[in-house]
Motif scaffolding. Structure first.
Motif: not given
Length: 94
Positions: A35-40, A12-21, A4-10
């Protein structure tokens, strides 16, 4: 680094918004965040879907393959050893 951490970083690096993803994947933004924070838990299928939505792909490669810039290594053994070494260094500084 966890998946999840790797996906979050990717993202951010792509300059995308989480809402759009989340919209591209068809899930609620808070579900993506959980899911990305590990809560699920996140399945490999869902991780692959999210990665595809941001222009990345998941690969399984032999251990001797040299990492390249922009790659994410999710080897938990490597990070556990790095963390242990860091903690030991901190304890020695006390």
């Amino acid at each position: 680094m966890k998946l999840g951490e790797a996906i979050k970083e990717a993202i951010i690096l792509k300059g995308m918004r989480f809402v759009d993803v989340a919209g591209k994947v068809g899930i609620a933004t808070n579900t993506l965040g959980n899911r990305l924070n590990g809560d699920r838990n996140i399945s490999l299928d869902k991780a692959d879907e999210i990665l595809h939505a941001i222009g990345y792909k998941m690969m399984i490669v032999p251990e001797d393959v040299e990492e390249k810039p922009g790659w994410y290594n999710l080897d938990s053994r490597k990070y556990a050893n790095e963390k242990k070494t860091q903690e030991e260094g901190e304890n020695n500084n006390e």
